[in-house]
Scaffold this active site. Structure first.
Site, PDB file in Angstrom:
ATOM      1  N   SER A  52      -8.349  46.498 -52.805  1.00  0.00           N
ATOM      2  CA  SER A  52      -9.296  45.699 -54.460  1.00  0.00           C
ATOM      3  C   SER A  52     -10.235  44.688 -53.644  1.00  0.00           C
ATOM      4  O   SER A  52     -10.649  44.491 -52.708  1.00  0.00           O
ATOM      5  CB  SER A  52      -8.097  45.625 -55.125  1.00  0.00           C
TER       6      SER A  52
HETATM    7  N1  SAH Z   1      -2.833  45.413 -52.985  1.00  0.00           N
HETATM    8  C1  SAH Z   1      -3.655  46.216 -51.990  1.00  0.00           C
HETATM    9  C2  SAH Z   1      -4.507  47.830 -53.283  1.00  0.00           C
HETATM   10  C3  SAH Z   1      -3.553  48.678 -52.735  1.00  0.00           C
HETATM   11  S1  SAH Z   1      -4.163  50.160 -53.787  1.00  0.00           S
HETATM   12  C4  SAH Z   1      -4.215  45.674 -50.916  1.00  0.00           C
HETATM   13  O1  SAH Z   1      -4.982  44.821 -50.957  1.00  0.00           O
HETATM   14  O2  SAH Z   1      -5.217  46.391 -50.251  1.00  0.00           O
HETATM   15  C5  SAH Z   1      -2.556  50.505 -54.955  1.00  0.00           C
HETATM   16  C6  SAH Z   1      -1.067  51.118 -53.501  1.00  0.00           C
HETATM   17  O3  SAH Z   1      -0.452  51.143 -54.611  1.00  0.00           O
HETATM   18  C7  SAH Z   1      -1.779  52.254 -52.790  1.00  0.00           C
HETATM   19  O4  SAH Z   1      -1.622  52.207 -51.573  1.00  0.00           O
HETATM   20  C8  SAH Z   1      -1.206  53.027 -53.282  1.00  0.00           C
HETATM   21  O5  SAH Z   1      -0.852  53.908 -52.703  1.00  0.00           O
HETATM   22  C9  SAH Z   1       0.339  53.077 -54.146  1.00  0.00           C
HETATM   23  N2  SAH Z   1       0.963  53.116 -55.412  1.00  0.00           N
HETATM   24  C10 SAH Z   1       1.048  53.710 -56.236  1.00  0.00           C
HETATM   25  N3  SAH Z   1       1.709  53.473 -56.847  1.00  0.00           N
HETATM   26  C11 SAH Z   1       2.919  53.339 -56.475  1.00  0.00           C
HETATM   27  C12 SAH Z   1       4.503  53.507 -56.212  1.00  0.00           C
HETATM   28  N4  SAH Z   1       5.129  53.947 -57.353  1.00  0.00           N
HETATM   29  N5  SAH Z   1       5.280  52.297 -55.985  1.00  0.00           N
HETATM   30  C13 SAH Z   1       3.876  51.811 -54.493  1.00  0.00           C
HETATM   31  N6  SAH Z   1       3.241  51.713 -54.059  1.00  0.00           N
HETATM   32  C14 SAH Z   1       2.127  52.821 -55.095  1.00  0.00           C
END
Ligand code: SAH
Length: 204
Positions: A52
């Protein structure tokens, strides 16, 4: 970045600003994008996912109203950057990621930075993690059509669920507070996240 993109845009919680200043974002960004590590924008981290934008990480952390004593659950570990920021502020963090490869890479990064108060889990984060509930804050870093009921159930009284709600294209950032008499919604502007992939949210 902290002065211009965060404090300059209204992030005022000193603990959040200090944590953002202390976590090296370049360690969470791919090698070929190092020159953009401190630009205020999301970046690809592989597996079709993104780290993000720093402002959004700071805003979500602020909206979570965390203190040193907080126990926090994050959904969507991704690169582990938001996990690291939370771990600098609070006592314990649990973070769930559905893509095993991303979780493993995040684990290595946190370990290399000496962050030992974060537990990474693999699975569907929309179900939460009942074993360590209730949480003082739950931060969902992927977009959902509505707040998953298990996450509302696992929130402590006085706790906040921070979650982008909307469709796949555009969402509004919500902070849902659990009070003794129910849930109170606060909104904090529009945002854009990758979808929360779950039977409780969006199909893959
Ligand atoms: N917090 C992260 C942002 C990641 S983007 C950072 O600081 O880099 C969102 C993430 O959510 C992705 O890696 C995706 O694989 C994960 N995601 C999507 N659906 C999910 C679910 N149901 N359970 C766990 N993770 C999930």
């Amino acid at each position: 970045m902290v002065r211009k993109d965060l404090a300059g845009r209204g992030i005022s919680d000193k603990r959040v600003l200090a944590a953002m200043a202390s976590v090296p974002r370049e360690r969470f960004v791919p090698q070929d994008l190092q020159h953009l590590a401190y630009a205020d924008q999301p970046l690809p981290i592989g597996c079709d996912q993104t780290i993000s934008q720093p402002y959004i990480v700071a805003l979500m952390t602020e909206l979570a109203h965390v203190t040193r004593r907080s126990r926090v659950l994050e959904i969507g570990t991704g690169s582990g950057y938001q996990t690291a920021v939370l771990a600098k502020i609070v006592d314990r963090v649990w973070s769930i990621e559905r893509i095993q490869h991303l979780s493993r890479e995040a684990e290595k990064r946190l370990h290399a930075l000496g962050i030992a108060n974060a537990t990474l889990l693999i699975g569907d984060g929309a179900l939460g993690y009942r074993d360590s509930a209730p949480y003082d804050a739950i931060i969902v870093t992927a977009a959902a059509p509505h707040s998953p009921q298990p996450l509302l159930d696992q929130l402590a009284i006085g706790g906040h669920l921070v979650i982008p709600l909307g469709d796949r294209a555009v969402q509004v950032l919500y902070s849902v507070e659990r009070t003794t008499s129910g849930f109170v919604d606060h909104t904090a502007g529009s945002c854009r996240f990758v979808p929360l992939v779950s039977p409780q949210a969006f199909e893959d």
